[in-house]
Design a protein around this motif. Structure first.
Motif, mmCIF file in Angstrom:
data_model
loop_
_atom_site.group_PDB
_atom_site.id
_atom_site.type_symbol
_atom_site.label_atom_id
_atom_site.label_comp_id
_atom_site.label_asym_id
_atom_site.label_seq_id
_atom_site.Cartn_x
_atom_site.Cartn_y
_atom_site.Cartn_z
ATOM 1 N N ARG A 32 8.783 16.527 22.630
ATOM 2 C CA ARG A 32 8.448 15.688 21.469
ATOM 3 C C ARG A 32 6.941 15.439 21.447
ATOM 4 N NH1 ARG A 32 11.950 11.112 23.862
ATOM 5 N NH2 ARG A 32 10.651 11.935 25.541
ATOM 6 N N ILE A 33 6.289 15.921 20.416
ATOM 7 C CA ILE A 33 4.845 15.755 20.324
ATOM 8 C C ILE A 33 4.478 14.810 19.184
ATOM 9 C CG2 ILE A 33 4.500 18.072 21.261
ATOM 10 C CD1 ILE A 33 3.560 18.948 18.466
ATOM 11 N N GLY A 34 3.341 14.156 19.330
ATOM 12 C CA GLY A 34 2.869 13.235 18.302
ATOM 13 C C GLY A 34 1.356 13.254 18.226
ATOM 14 N N ASN A 45 1.407 16.711 8.858
ATOM 15 C CA ASN A 45 2.729 17.339 8.929
ATOM 16 C C ASN A 45 2.612 18.867 8.928
ATOM 17 O OD1 ASN A 45 4.232 14.968 9.028
ATOM 18 N ND2 ASN A 45 4.338 14.791 6.797
ATOM 19 N N TYR A 48 0.935 19.908 12.534
ATOM 20 C CA TYR A 48 1.785 19.770 13.717
ATOM 21 C C TYR A 48 3.127 20.471 13.559
ATOM 22 C CZ TYR A 48 -1.906 16.839 15.375
ATOM 23 O OH TYR A 48 -3.148 16.414 15.781
ATOM 24 N N SER A 52 4.054 22.957 16.457
ATOM 25 C CA SER A 52 5.377 22.839 17.082
ATOM 26 C C SER A 52 6.058 24.203 17.162
ATOM 27 C CB SER A 52 6.260 21.864 16.297
ATOM 28 O OG SER A 52 5.743 20.555 16.347
ATOM 29 N N TYR A 65 7.816 17.589 16.218
ATOM 30 C CA TYR A 65 6.729 16.669 15.895
ATOM 31 C C TYR A 65 7.317 15.384 15.319
ATOM 32 C CZ TYR A 65 2.986 14.501 13.144
ATOM 33 O OH TYR A 65 2.107 13.598 12.596
#
Length: 299
Positions: A32-34, A45, A48, A52, A65
């Motif tokens: 899970r990336i942010g 959006n 990422y 992703s 993401y």
């Protein structure tokens, strides 16, 4: 021989439990990336989402993401293990790392070791380009806006340089600065004349110029700050346990291995305003931590 009445219920419960454990295990194995929301959501959006997909392909794990609402929310999501890998600014990265012992700075862009902010002014404000840092005193009495309150390049370092020049926060019109929330918003507010001046990430300014979002007849750069270390990827300390031995190093190698020779990777780097990712470590952010404590952003 008839089965006991409770047998079917037990079997059903076991099947449901196995399914639940399977789903939980699958969720745990998703990276899970942010990222701090420093620009408009549509751009983030897109960026990422592409990253992703690229990381999932290279690492052979699902990558998702997860957008956050503001800078503090990114720090909180990292602290509570809701995010495994986060693109932080210098300040938020230090805040998150101090709250999660063992968290590791694994990469930064090639431009982040010596990053800069720009001060911009509306052309009708009467503010002239500065010959030196002391010229920031021109901003006394002006309507001035930072970006997010927790932004390194849009607040922390600009405030630091302002105070070095003798400009205090209550010297601005109204007795305080504004906070636009993002670098894009700072440009829009100064360009429209809602504020006389503001400070933001130079990379975002350059991108806005390239994409025709800046009218030079309405807004201009008046000063560029000295360089400082800024953005970086911060990884949770448990990634090897979660994904297998060596995963953190593989993740780091994947990020630093992104090349412009690949069309998909070139687009990611272009959206990030960089030519590549390079190695980074927490010692580069000692000055950011010191200034953060001086300005009350780190306790």
């Amino acid at each position: 021989m008839p089965s006991r009445p409770g047998g079917a219920l037990v079997r059903t419960a076991l099947i449901c439990l196995i399914g639940l454990l399977s789903c939980t295990n699958q969720t745990e194995k998703t990276l899970r990336i942010g990222a701090i929301p420093d620009q408009n959501p549509e751009r983030l959006n897109r960026l990422y989402g592409l990253l992703s997909s690229e990381l999932s392909k290279e690492l052979n794990v699902p990558v998702r993401y997860k957008a956050v609402t503001n800078y503090p929310a990114a720090v909180s999501a990292f602290r509570t293990d809701s995010l495994d890998l986060v693109w932080f600014g210098g300040l938020t990265g230090v805040q998150a790392r101090l709250q999660k012992p063992g968290a590791e700075v694994i990469a930064q862009r090639d431009i982040d070791a010596k990053f800069t902010s720009v001060f911009i002014a509306n052309t009708k404000s009467g503010i002239k380009p500065l010959k030196s840092q002391s010229g920031l005193q021109q901003l006394n009495g002006k309507r001035f806006t930072f970006g997010s309150e927790s932004s390194t390049s849009g607040r922390l370092m600009p405030q630091h340089f302002l105070q070095q020049a003798g400009v205090q926060m209550n010297d601005f019109s109204g007795g305080k600065p504004g906070f636009s929330g993002s670098h894009d918003a700072t440009i829009a507010l100064v360009q429209s004349g809602s504020f006389d001046a503001g400070a933001l990430n130079e990379s975002v300014w350059e991108s806005a110029q390239k994409n025709g979002r800046i009218d030079p007849a309405k807004v201009k750069v008046i000063w560029r700050t000295p360089p400082y270390a800024d953005y970086h990827w911060l990884a949770q300390p448990n990634l090897d346990k979660k994904f297998g031995d060596g995963f953190t190093e593989k993740l780091k190698s994947t990020l630093t291995g992104l090349k412009k020779s690949s069309k998909s990777q070139e687009k990611i780097l272009e959206l990030l305003g960089a030519s590549s990712f390079v190695d980074a470590d927490q010692n580069q952010y000692i000055t950011i931590e010191k200034i953060g404590r001086q300005l009350g952003k780190i306790q």
